[in-house]
Design an enzyme around this catalytic site. Structure first.
Site, PDB file in Angstrom:
ATOM      1  N   TYR A  35     -83.399 -64.009  93.805  1.00  0.00           N
ATOM      2  CA  TYR A  35     -82.705 -64.792  94.835  1.00  0.00           C
ATOM      3  C   TYR A  35     -81.375 -65.324  94.293  1.00  0.00           C
ATOM      4  CZ  TYR A  35     -81.716 -69.300  97.174  1.00  0.00           C
ATOM      5  OH  TYR A  35     -81.108 -70.374  97.766  1.00  0.00           O
ATOM      6  N   SER A 117     -76.334 -78.601  99.942  1.00  0.00           N
ATOM      7  CA  SER A 117     -76.483 -77.563 100.967  1.00  0.00           C
ATOM      8  C   SER A 117     -77.324 -78.050 102.146  1.00  0.00           C
ATOM      9  CB  SER A 117     -77.175 -76.344 100.345  1.00  0.00           C
ATOM     10  OG  SER A 117     -77.631 -75.459 101.343  1.00  0.00           O
ATOM     11  N   GLN A 139     -72.502 -79.851 102.613  1.00  0.00           N
ATOM     12  CA  GLN A 139     -72.157 -78.525 103.162  1.00  0.00           C
ATOM     13  C   GLN A 139     -72.953 -78.267 104.423  1.00  0.00           C
ATOM     14  OE1 GLN A 139     -74.547 -75.574 102.591  1.00  0.00           O
ATOM     15  NE2 GLN A 139     -73.349 -74.488 104.144  1.00  0.00           N
ATOM     16  N   TYR A 141     -74.291 -75.716 107.302  1.00  0.00           N
ATOM     17  CA  TYR A 141     -74.515 -74.472 108.031  1.00  0.00           C
ATOM     18  C   TYR A 141     -74.709 -74.913 109.465  1.00  0.00           C
ATOM     19  CZ  TYR A 141     -74.998 -71.280 104.094  1.00  0.00           C
ATOM     20  OH  TYR A 141     -74.744 -70.489 103.008  1.00  0.00           O
ATOM     21  N   THR A 167     -69.358 -73.977 105.847  1.00  0.00           N
ATOM     22  CA  THR A 167     -69.383 -72.602 105.334  1.00  0.00           C
ATOM     23  C   THR A 167     -69.282 -71.616 106.498  1.00  0.00           C
ATOM     24  OG1 THR A 167     -70.664 -73.280 103.415  1.00  0.00           O
ATOM     25  CG2 THR A 167     -70.714 -70.930 103.976  1.00  0.00           C
ATOM     26  N   ARG A 176     -79.090 -58.069 101.566  1.00  0.00           N
ATOM     27  CA  ARG A 176     -79.406 -58.300 100.150  1.00  0.00           C
ATOM     28  C   ARG A 176     -80.702 -57.591  99.787  1.00  0.00           C
ATOM     29  NH1 ARG A 176     -78.485 -64.842 100.024  1.00  0.00           N
ATOM     30  NH2 ARG A 176     -76.457 -64.842 101.048  1.00  0.00           N
ATOM     31  N   HIS A 273     -68.676 -66.112  98.617  1.00  0.00           N
ATOM     32  CA  HIS A 273     -70.077 -66.521  98.526  1.00  0.00           C
ATOM     33  C   HIS A 273     -70.753 -65.883  97.297  1.00  0.00           C
ATOM     34  CE1 HIS A 273     -73.002 -68.640 101.262  1.00  0.00           C
ATOM     35  NE2 HIS A 273     -73.882 -68.075 100.457  1.00  0.00           N
ATOM     36  N   ARG A 276     -72.461 -62.413  97.780  1.00  0.00           N
ATOM     37  CA  ARG A 276     -73.789 -62.345  98.405  1.00  0.00           C
ATOM     38  C   ARG A 276     -73.718 -61.952  99.874  1.00  0.00           C
ATOM     39  NH1 ARG A 276     -77.462 -65.315  95.304  1.00  0.00           N
ATOM     40  NH2 ARG A 276     -78.639 -66.244  97.017  1.00  0.00           N
ATOM     41  N   ASP A 304     -64.119 -70.410  94.467  1.00  0.00           N
ATOM     42  CA  ASP A 304     -65.321 -70.028  93.722  1.00  0.00           C
ATOM     43  C   ASP A 304     -65.572 -68.542  93.862  1.00  0.00           C
ATOM     44  OD1 ASP A 304     -67.118 -69.276  95.876  1.00  0.00           O
ATOM     45  OD2 ASP A 304     -67.897 -71.313  96.033  1.00  0.00           O
ATOM     46  N   ARG A 308     -67.736 -67.996  85.352  1.00  0.00           N
ATOM     47  CA  ARG A 308     -68.864 -68.116  84.431  1.00  0.00           C
ATOM     48  C   ARG A 308     -68.567 -69.037  83.262  1.00  0.00           C
ATOM     49  NH1 ARG A 308     -70.638 -67.105  88.114  1.00  0.00           N
ATOM     50  NH2 ARG A 308     -71.897 -65.410  88.921  1.00  0.00           N
TER      51      ARG A 308
HETATM   52  C1  FMN Z   1     -78.923 -69.012  94.984  1.00  0.00           C
HETATM   53  C2  FMN Z   1     -77.675 -69.334  95.761  1.00  0.00           C
HETATM   54  C3  FMN Z   1     -77.775 -70.068  96.937  1.00  0.00           C
HETATM   55  C4  FMN Z   1     -76.628 -70.399  97.654  1.00  0.00           C
HETATM   56  N1  FMN Z   1     -76.743 -71.190  98.752  1.00  0.00           N
HETATM   57  C5  FMN Z   1     -75.626 -71.568  99.405  1.00  0.00           C
HETATM   58  C6  FMN Z   1     -75.703 -72.489 100.481  1.00  0.00           C
HETATM   59  O1  FMN Z   1     -76.766 -72.970 100.834  1.00  0.00           O
HETATM   60  N2  FMN Z   1     -74.540 -72.823 101.113  1.00  0.00           N
HETATM   61  C7  FMN Z   1     -73.323 -72.303 100.737  1.00  0.00           C
HETATM   62  O2  FMN Z   1     -72.296 -72.626 101.346  1.00  0.00           O
HETATM   63  N3  FMN Z   1     -73.220 -71.460  99.706  1.00  0.00           N
HETATM   64  C8  FMN Z   1     -74.345 -71.092  99.020  1.00  0.00           C
HETATM   65  N4  FMN Z   1     -74.224 -70.255  97.946  1.00  0.00           N
HETATM   66  C9  FMN Z   1     -72.892 -69.810  97.500  1.00  0.00           C
HETATM   67  C10 FMN Z   1     -72.315 -70.770  96.450  1.00  0.00           C
HETATM   68  O3  FMN Z   1     -71.993 -72.017  97.026  1.00  0.00           O
HETATM   69  C11 FMN Z   1     -71.028 -70.203  95.824  1.00  0.00           C
HETATM   70  O4  FMN Z   1     -70.119 -69.838  96.833  1.00  0.00           O
HETATM   71  C12 FMN Z   1     -71.284 -69.006  94.923  1.00  0.00           C
HETATM   72  O5  FMN Z   1     -72.506 -69.122  94.223  1.00  0.00           O
HETATM   73  C13 FMN Z   1     -70.137 -68.867  93.944  1.00  0.00           C
HETATM   74  O6  FMN Z   1     -70.269 -67.750  93.154  1.00  0.00           O
HETATM   75  P1  FMN Z   1     -70.898 -67.767  91.669  1.00  0.00           P
HETATM   76  O7  FMN Z   1     -72.391 -67.823  91.842  1.00  0.00           O
HETATM   77  O8  FMN Z   1     -70.423 -66.472  91.117  1.00  0.00           O
HETATM   78  O9  FMN Z   1     -70.358 -68.983  90.953  1.00  0.00           O
HETATM   79  C14 FMN Z   1     -75.365 -69.927  97.212  1.00  0.00           C
HETATM   80  C15 FMN Z   1     -75.275 -69.181  96.033  1.00  0.00           C
HETATM   81  C16 FMN Z   1     -76.406 -68.894  95.303  1.00  0.00           C
HETATM   82  C17 FMN Z   1     -76.266 -68.118  94.024  1.00  0.00           C
HETATM   83  O1  173 Z   2     -78.592 -67.564  99.559  1.00  0.00           O
HETATM   84  C1  173 Z   2     -77.470 -67.944  99.955  1.00  0.00           C
HETATM   85  O2  173 Z   2     -76.414 -67.475  99.506  1.00  0.00           O
HETATM   86  C2  173 Z   2     -77.382 -68.953 100.980  1.00  0.00           C
HETATM   87  O3  173 Z   2     -76.295 -69.279 101.336  1.00  0.00           O
HETATM   88  C3  173 Z   2     -78.589 -69.566 101.567  1.00  0.00           C
HETATM   89  C4  173 Z   2     -78.705 -69.652 102.951  1.00  0.00           C
HETATM   90  C5  173 Z   2     -79.846 -70.214 103.501  1.00  0.00           C
HETATM   91  C6  173 Z   2     -80.876 -70.677 102.691  1.00  0.00           C
HETATM   92  C7  173 Z   2     -80.743 -70.591 101.320  1.00  0.00           C
HETATM   93  C8  173 Z   2     -79.594 -70.055 100.744  1.00  0.00           C
END
Ligand code: FMN
Ligand code: 173
Length: 379
Positions: A35, A117, A139, A141, A167, A176, A273, A276, A304, A308
């Site tokens: 995930y 989030s 943040q 949604y 977002t 995915r 994102h 993703r 972002d 790393r």
């Molecule tokens: C496991 C996971 C969950 C995430 N969940 C959210 C989320 O709930 N809301 C959101 O705006 N972005 C979410 N993101 C995106 C992150 O806020 C961010 O944009 C992204 O991880 C940046 O890239 P990086 O992982 O390479 O640093 C998620 C990313 C990951 C890895």
């Molecule tokens: O996984 C994600 O990138 C994400 O944004 C998200 C959306 C809903 C629930 C959990 C994570």
């Protein structure tokens, strides 16, 4: 300065991000690791995010006498010790029992904002309390239901969140494969009490409570949060509902930054994102200079996707970002050590950012920004 490894003691967790990820893989169940680590489609955009960093570099200056340095900044009313935030990461209880509470505590101890989030496993109110005197960014949604939207925003405001991050890039989840092969079960059901199950307006839309009928609640949440594309007029409605600073996350082109400005945002986050959402989208860092140029200092531009290390952060700042966010690095720290693990990751990022900019000859962000020659093609 963080003395990890410099104080004669071997740090409890690796300072190298690849080794940190490998260690997280060993402790996490496969579904939770996938995930976090997974991306959209073939992973091309995740790789492009990293490759974009490999095409730019700093050009260090010597003998600058910059032993006293200050990376602190004020952004949208929030003071931070360096232009670094923890990005919103949903359902953190998949990674550690304390989830978002651990993240909030670690971030607050360092004065670094952690963006909460909408898909948090702990309630807005609980996370607000855990963040103590630390900064609070929320943040959103955006659900299709206006009452639920209003309730989420009212609760965030009442709990002391000052900046709203909307977002835009995840109105439905990306393709995915790693999650699809598990039917998204881990985060749809697993620890699935994530917000908004606790929200009164959400619960009001259910015939039976999530405790009585989890399946129905999960389906209702899916209807509210995924699959409905919205336009800029919807952003106007959110704008009208939030008095404080509002930032949009997921901007990847200059035209969209312009549109966002016209719709009254106070900041933009250049992001894909973390690769993703849209596989085969360009590396996020490649989109940054165009957006910075088009925004031309009118509002802060954050960045972002792919950061790393502290040196990566330094490059994004040199390319004009006002601040950067990280996602996966702190998520792996959380998995490995809860609050202490997040603390370790953030301190490493701050320390490497300082060391990098120090050795490159800078003393503060104004100096870094004033320098146009800091990035010069491939290293
Ligand atoms: C496991 C996971 C969950 C995430 N969940 C959210 C989320 O709930 N809301 C959101 O705006 N972005 C979410 N993101 C995106 C992150 O806020 C961010 O944009 C992204 O991880 C940046 O890239 P990086 O992982 O390479 O640093 C998620 C990313 C990951 C890895
Ligand atoms: O996984 C994600 O990138 C994400 O944004 C998200 C959306 C809903 C629930 C959990 C994570």
């Amino acid at each position: 300065m963080y003395a990890a490894g410099l104080d004669g003691r071997v740090p409890a967790l690796p300072t190298d991000p690849a080794r940190l990820e490998a260690a997280a893989r060993r402790v996490l169940p496969a579904h939770a690791f996938d995930y976090v680590a997974g991306g959209a489609g073939s992973g091309a955009t995740m790789r492009a995010n990293r490759a974009a960093f490999d095409r730019v570099g700093l050009v260090p200056r010597m003998l600058r006498g910059n032993h006293v340095r200050d990376w602190s900044t004020r952004l949208l009313g929030t003071w931070m010790p360096a232009p670094l935030l923890l990005g919103p990461v949903g359902v953190q209880s998949l990674l550690h029992d304390d989830g978002e509470l651990a993240t909030a505590r670690a971030a607050a101890a360092l004065g670094v904002p952690a963006v909460l989030s909408t898909a948090s496993s702990h309630t807005t109110e609980e996370v607000a309390e855990a963040s103590g005197r630390g900064p609070r960014w929320y943040q959103l949604y955006r659900p299709t239901d206006d009452d639920v939207t209003a309730s989420l925003l009212a609760r965030a405001r009442a709990a002391g969140f000052t900046v709203l991050v909307v977002t835009l890039d995840t109105w439905t989840l990306g393709w995915r494969p790693r999650d699809l092969d598990r039917a998204y079960l881990p985060f749809l059901r697993g620890v699935g009490t994530a917000i908004p199950f606790s929200d009164p307006a959400f619960r009001a839309g259910l015939a039976r409570s999530p405790e009585e009928d989890l399946g129905a609640a999960v389906r209702h949440r899916q209807r509210l949060f995924t699959g409905t594309a919205w336009g800029w007029d919807r952003l106007d409605r959110i704008r009208a509902q939030w008095e404080g600073p509002l930032v949009v996350k997921g901007i990847q082109r200059a035209e969209d930054a312009q549109l966002a400005l016209r719709h009254g945002v106070d900041g933009v986050i250049v992001s894909n994102h973390g690769g993703r959402q849209v596989d085969r989208a360009i590396g996020a860092l490649s989109a940054l200079p165009g957006v910075v140029a088009s925004v031309a200092g009118r509002v802060p531009v954050l960045f972002d996707s792919g950061i790393r290390t502290g040196a990566d952060a330094a490059v994004a700042l040199a390319l004009g970002a006002d601040a950067v966010l990280v996602g996966r690095p702190f998520a792996f720290g959380l998995a490995l050590g809860g609050q202490a693990g997040v603390h370790h990751v953030v301190r490493c990022l701050l320390a490497e950012l300082d060391t990098t900019l120090a050795l490159a000859g800078y003393r503060d962000l104004a100096e870094l920004r004033a320098t146009e020659d800091v990035v010069a093609g491939a290293p």
